[in-house]
Each structure stands twice: as structure tokens, then as C-alpha cells.
Design a protein around this motif. Structure first.
Motif, mmCIF file in Angstrom:
data_model
loop_
_atom_site.group_PDB
_atom_site.id
_atom_site.type_symbol
_atom_site.label_atom_id
_atom_site.label_comp_id
_atom_site.label_asym_id
_atom_site.label_seq_id
_atom_site.Cartn_x
_atom_site.Cartn_y
_atom_site.Cartn_z
ATOM 1 N N TYR A 327 78.677 17.563 11.766
ATOM 2 C CA TYR A 327 79.745 17.877 12.712
ATOM 3 C C TYR A 327 79.366 19.026 13.640
ATOM 4 C CZ TYR A 327 83.775 19.893 14.853
ATOM 5 O OH TYR A 327 84.618 20.423 15.798
ATOM 6 N N LEU A 328 78.852 20.127 13.077
ATOM 7 C CA LEU A 328 78.572 21.295 13.906
ATOM 8 C C LEU A 328 77.451 21.025 14.906
ATOM 9 C CD1 LEU A 328 78.983 24.202 11.335
ATOM 10 C CD2 LEU A 328 80.555 23.513 13.156
ATOM 11 N N GLY A 329 76.507 20.158 14.550
ATOM 12 C CA GLY A 329 75.481 19.773 15.521
ATOM 13 C C GLY A 329 76.094 19.051 16.708
ATOM 14 N N LEU A 330 77.020 18.138 16.440
ATOM 15 C CA LEU A 330 77.705 17.412 17.513
ATOM 16 C C LEU A 330 78.625 18.342 18.297
ATOM 17 C CD1 LEU A 330 78.634 14.157 15.564
ATOM 18 C CD2 LEU A 330 76.744 14.464 17.171
ATOM 19 N N ALA A 331 79.310 19.244 17.597
ATOM 20 C CA ALA A 331 80.180 20.203 18.270
ATOM 21 C C ALA A 331 79.360 21.118 19.174
ATOM 22 C CB ALA A 331 80.966 21.020 17.247
ATOM 23 N N GLY A 332 78.132 21.425 18.730
ATOM 24 C CA GLY A 332 77.244 22.231 19.553
ATOM 25 C C GLY A 332 76.866 21.526 20.845
ATOM 26 N N LEU A 333 76.628 20.223 20.750
ATOM 27 C CA LEU A 333 76.358 19.455 21.968
ATOM 28 C C LEU A 333 77.565 19.509 22.905
ATOM 29 C CD1 LEU A 333 74.610 16.273 20.490
ATOM 30 C CD2 LEU A 333 73.514 18.147 21.741
ATOM 31 N N VAL A 342 79.292 13.330 23.712
ATOM 32 C CA VAL A 342 80.412 13.690 22.833
ATOM 33 C C VAL A 342 81.603 14.161 23.659
ATOM 34 C CG1 VAL A 342 79.018 14.256 20.810
ATOM 35 C CG2 VAL A 342 79.398 16.000 22.577
ATOM 36 N N GLU A 343 82.751 14.301 22.956
ATOM 37 C CA GLU A 343 83.990 14.736 23.592
ATOM 38 C C GLU A 343 84.016 16.260 23.755
ATOM 39 O OE1 GLU A 343 86.336 12.460 24.620
ATOM 40 O OE2 GLU A 343 84.813 10.995 23.982
ATOM 41 N N GLU A 344 84.846 16.724 24.662
ATOM 42 C CA GLU A 344 84.961 18.159 24.927
ATOM 43 C C GLU A 344 85.716 18.858 23.796
ATOM 44 O OE1 GLU A 344 86.805 21.161 28.361
ATOM 45 O OE2 GLU A 344 86.716 18.983 28.706
ATOM 46 N N ILE A 345 85.285 20.084 23.487
ATOM 47 C CA ILE A 345 85.876 20.856 22.390
ATOM 48 C C ILE A 345 86.499 22.151 22.906
ATOM 49 C CG2 ILE A 345 85.081 22.464 20.574
ATOM 50 C CD1 ILE A 345 83.707 20.272 19.210
ATOM 51 N N HIS A 346 87.616 22.532 22.299
ATOM 52 C CA HIS A 346 88.193 23.861 22.506
ATOM 53 C C HIS A 346 87.386 24.803 21.618
ATOM 54 C CE1 HIS A 346 90.900 27.274 22.052
ATOM 55 N NE2 HIS A 346 91.643 26.809 23.051
ATOM 56 N N PRO A 347 86.565 25.684 22.181
ATOM 57 C CA PRO A 347 85.598 26.424 21.360
ATOM 58 C C PRO A 347 86.214 27.368 20.331
ATOM 59 C CG PRO A 347 85.628 27.265 23.615
ATOM 60 C CD PRO A 347 86.444 26.012 23.612
ATOM 61 N N ALA A 348 87.314 28.035 20.656
ATOM 62 C CA ALA A 348 87.871 29.009 19.725
ATOM 63 C C ALA A 348 88.544 28.352 18.524
ATOM 64 C CB ALA A 348 88.860 29.926 20.438
ATOM 65 N N LEU A 349 89.297 27.268 18.756
ATOM 66 C CA LEU A 349 89.972 26.575 17.652
ATOM 67 C C LEU A 349 89.061 25.586 16.936
ATOM 68 C CD1 LEU A 349 93.588 25.744 18.897
ATOM 69 C CD2 LEU A 349 92.927 27.355 17.106
ATOM 70 N N ASN A 350 87.964 25.180 17.583
ATOM 71 C CA ASN A 350 87.025 24.224 17.015
ATOM 72 C C ASN A 350 87.682 22.862 16.752
ATOM 73 O OD1 ASN A 350 84.680 23.136 16.020
ATOM 74 N ND2 ASN A 350 84.723 24.252 14.082
ATOM 75 N N VAL A 351 88.443 22.401 17.752
ATOM 76 C CA VAL A 351 88.980 21.036 17.754
ATOM 77 C C VAL A 351 88.739 20.454 19.146
ATOM 78 C CG1 VAL A 351 90.753 21.449 16.005
ATOM 79 C CG2 VAL A 351 91.317 21.793 18.427
ATOM 80 N N THR A 352 88.810 19.141 19.257
ATOM 81 C CA THR A 352 88.585 18.527 20.560
ATOM 82 C C THR A 352 89.712 18.883 21.535
ATOM 83 O OG1 THR A 352 89.762 16.508 19.932
ATOM 84 C CG2 THR A 352 87.361 16.546 19.566
ATOM 85 N N LYS A 353 89.387 18.747 22.795
ATOM 86 C CA LYS A 353 90.394 18.976 23.833
ATOM 87 C C LYS A 353 91.563 18.020 23.641
ATOM 88 C CE LYS A 353 91.025 19.005 28.861
ATOM 89 N NZ LYS A 353 90.374 18.745 30.174
ATOM 90 N N ARG A 354 91.290 16.794 23.186
ATOM 91 C CA ARG A 354 92.346 15.821 22.938
ATOM 92 C C ARG A 354 93.302 16.318 21.868
ATOM 93 N NH1 ARG A 354 94.116 13.045 19.342
ATOM 94 N NH2 ARG A 354 92.476 13.805 17.971
ATOM 95 N N ALA A 355 92.766 16.854 20.753
ATOM 96 C CA ALA A 355 93.610 17.385 19.683
ATOM 97 C C ALA A 355 94.380 18.616 20.159
ATOM 98 C CB ALA A 355 92.744 17.732 18.467
ATOM 99 N N PHE A 356 93.736 19.442 20.966
ATOM 100 C CA PHE A 356 94.400 20.635 21.504
ATOM 101 C C PHE A 356 95.573 20.235 22.401
ATOM 102 C CE2 PHE A 356 94.735 23.999 24.790
ATOM 103 C CZ PHE A 356 95.098 25.055 23.959
ATOM 104 N N GLU A 357 95.393 19.217 23.201
ATOM 105 C CA GLU A 357 96.472 18.754 24.070
ATOM 106 C C GLU A 357 97.626 18.172 23.251
ATOM 107 O OE1 GLU A 357 94.415 16.114 26.684
ATOM 108 O OE2 GLU A 357 93.780 17.733 28.050
ATOM 109 N N HIS A 358 97.300 17.531 22.118
ATOM 110 C CA HIS A 358 98.358 17.050 21.217
ATOM 111 C C HIS A 358 99.150 18.237 20.692
ATOM 112 C CE1 HIS A 358 100.470 15.109 17.952
ATOM 113 N NE2 HIS A 358 99.842 15.876 17.064
#
Length: 365
Positions: A327-333, A342-358
């Protein structure tokens, strides 16, 4: 000859998705020792599917996964008794049969969790962070979260020096758990249970002579701990005032110096490690300095750690895959803006932008 993107290994997206599914449903025998933190392993697997854009693979059983996560929640006894023990446990191994619970609580137990039935059956702040984030990723409305108890549990874990312990029974106390506490309060939108000034001072006092953050005062700087500290400051809203411009510049230089091909966790630590391809770039992104990353070099390293047989990514090239590094390798990408993979991530919360928008929609309503 200059290396190009085409020199990297092919990105085996579907194999990685299948790998995460296998780890979610049954941990490999080599990882049986991780059953005590099964909830965090599930977080990595479900987050991995999300960052790959393949959360659809869980659609048929999404409700079952959500209900399963709630089984890990510890509820208060008899109203508000033992609120400070509330949160999520890492495993169901320490729980006792439902027959030991009060019969009036059975209905809530089946839907929300169970009360603690033994001194060793207690919540862990990292597992609470993992559970709430995973529920967000799965699209849950957090309606069954024992909000009052979880917040009381966070309050009970903050120590006099501003740090947080992991459990009430006593444990290590450092910036990792400060970060988990901040994520929980940020998601639940309630900071009343954290002494923000004390937590901020603890993080600042953990800055090493080289500008990075260590496990405590006068400890060696470490990339993973540095991410936790900077992300926590960002979530608390104290990042801009807590660090001087000179401190930020020194930290950015330290972080950029961690790149070899991928990233290392501290000076002279060899070889580079896949997980730091998230910890370092994510910290740089929070600081607004991710433009200094050599994306091509990091991309090649991360893709070289892929297992082309069973999927997943490993800690080092030519080693076995595991859920955390996968996971962290993909999150790093993602934080390196490899949006073609890969999908965009909210770096501080460590969740995807999609989950953050939810999450935003939940609190906008």
C-alpha cells in the motif's frame, strides 16, 4: 544513456488488486503473527484497492466488511461506564463469548461492537485510526461509531508532556500516536479532547539537531516519525506557527537528502525502502516542497519492487510482498503525482481524495 519512464517495469495493477483481496480475506501463513493487528492489515488492503481505483471489487460484500469492522469496536459498559476504554481493538482474539455480556446489550453488540470483557481486551489508538479511515473508504456514514467513547479514549491517552500512549495499560508514547489522535479528532471534527498546545510543543521538542523529528527529545531523526509529526501539525492547524522558516528549510533539505533511487528512512540507512516512498514525499507535499523529488528515479524503484507472480510490492527489490509496503509503495506513487497509475491521496490523512470527499459530504450535511 538517460533513463526514461519506459525503462520501468510494467505496472501490474490487476495483480496488485488480487493480492490485496487475498490479504483481506485470509492472511498468508507467513503473516500469522500479524493477527493481533488484523484491523491495520485490513486497512492497508482496502486502502490499496482504493488507491488502485479497484474498490469496486468489494461492492458485493461492502456491507459485510463494514459490519465486520464494527465488531472490533469496544463499547462502554452500562451507559457511560468505562468510556476511556472505548475505541477499536486490533484483533478479535482477546474477546470472550457473547454469553458473558449483559443480555440487554446483545442487540447493540451485534451491530456496533462489544464491551470489554477482560483487562487485556482494550482499544488501541492506531487501530481506532485504522478502523475509522477504513470505514470512510468503504463509504460508511460513521453512524455506529461510539463517538463519545472514542473521544474519551483519546483524551485518556494524552500524557503530561503532550504525547500519546497507544493503550490505557501503558505502552510506548511518541509522535506516531499523536498523529493517530489528530486523525481521529480531525475526522470526528472535535478537538476538545486534545491539548493542542501541549501536543504541538511535544512535536517541536522532538525535532533533532538535523531538522527531522525523532521518537522523543534528543532522538535521531526518522522519516516515518517526521511524517507523523508534520501531518499532525497540519491537521491541528499549527504547522505554520510551530516551525520557523529556518526549521522548515532545514527539514526540507533533510527530506530531499533521503532520496537515493527510492527513499531511505534516515542517513546512512541502506538499502532504500518502499514505505519511505510515501513517508518522505508525503511530508514534502504537506510542506509544499514536493517539486524537489526525482519522480523518475522513485517510480523506477517502486515498480522494481513489484512481485510479478502474485502481485503486491515488497520492502526491498527481490523480497516478498506484504500489505504494508504494497500500500505505502502505491501511496508514494500517488503523492509523487503518478496519476496515470494510481488515484490521488490526501497526504495528511493518508486516504484517497475520493474518500476525503466522502468525509466532507458527511459533515456538510
Amino acid at each position: 544513456m538517460e533513463e526514461t519512464m519506459d525503462d520501468c517495469k510494467e505496472f501490474t495493477k490487476e495483480k496488485h488488486a488480487k493480492y490485496f483481496l487475498r490479504c483481506l480475506n485470509a492472511l498468508p501463513s507467513s503473516m500469522v503473527s500479524l493477527d493481533s493487528i488484523r484491523l491495520s492489515m485490513s486497512f492497508f488492503a482496502i486502502s490499496g484497492l482504493d488507491v488502485l481505483g479497484r474498490l469496486d471489487l468489494l461492492d458485493k460484500h461492502r456491507k459485510e466488511y463494514i459490519n465486520w469492522i464494527y465488531l472490533f469496536q469496544i463499547l462502554p459498559k452500562y451507559g457511560d461506564e468505562c468510556l476511556e476504554r472505548c475505541g477499536f481493538r486490533g484483533s478479535l482474539a482477546a474477546t470472550f463469548a457473547l454469553e458473558s455480556q449483559d443480555s440487554s446489550q446483545i442487540a447493540s453488540i451485534e451491530n456496533k461492537g462489544s464491551v470489554s470483557s477482560h483487562p487485556l481486551d482494550t482499544s488501541h489508538i492506531t487501530m481506532t485510526y485504522a478502523a475509522i479511515n477504513t470505514l470512510l473508504i468503504l463509504g460508511d456514514d460513521l453512524g455506529r461509531i461510539q463517538r463519545k467513547g472514542i473521544l474519551a479514549g483519546v483524551r485518556a491517552l494524552q500524557l503530561e508532556n503532550g504525547s500519546f500512549a497507544a493503550t490505557l495499560e501503558g505502552s510506548e508514547s511518541d509522535v506516531r500516536f499523536v498523529y493517530c489522535a489528530c486523525c481521529i479528532c480531525y475526522i470526528l471534527q472535535d478537538w476538545s479532547v486534545i491539548n493542542i498546545e501541549s501536543a504541538t510543543n511535544y512535536i517541536v521538542n522532538s525535532i533533532s539537531y538535523d531538522g527531522a523529528i525523532g521518537q522523543d527529545r534528543n532522538q535521531e531523526g526518522h522519516a516515518g516519525l517526521t511524517f507523523c509529526g508534520i501531518a499532525a501539525l497540519s491537521l491541528m492547524g499549527t504547522l505554520e506557527t510551530a516551525l520557523s522558516s529556518n526549521q522548515k528549510a532545514k527539514l526540507v533539505r533533510w527530506l530531499v537528502s533521503r532520496q537515493q533511487s527510492g527513499f531511505q528512512g534516515r542517513p546512512n540507512k541502506l538499502p532504500v525502502d518502499t514505505c519511505y516512498s510515501f513517508w518522505v514525499p508525503a511530508t514534502l507535499k504537506i510542506l509544499g516542497a514536493h517539486q524537489f523529488i526525482d519522480r523518475k528515479s522513485n517510480r523506477k524503484f517502486v515498480l522494481d519492487t513489484q512481485c510479478n507472480i502474485i502481485g503486491g510490492l515488497s520492502k526491498w527489490i527481490d523480497h516478498s510482498s506484504d500489505p504494508l509496503h504494497s500500500y505505502l509503495g502505491l501511496a508514494g506513487l500517488s503523492v509523487c503525482e503518478e496519476t496515470d497509475l494510481v488515484e490521488e491521496i490526501h497526504p495528511a490523512l493518508n486516504v484517497t481524495k475520493r474518500a476525503f470527499e466522502h468525509w466532507q459530504k458527511l459533515f456538510d450535511n
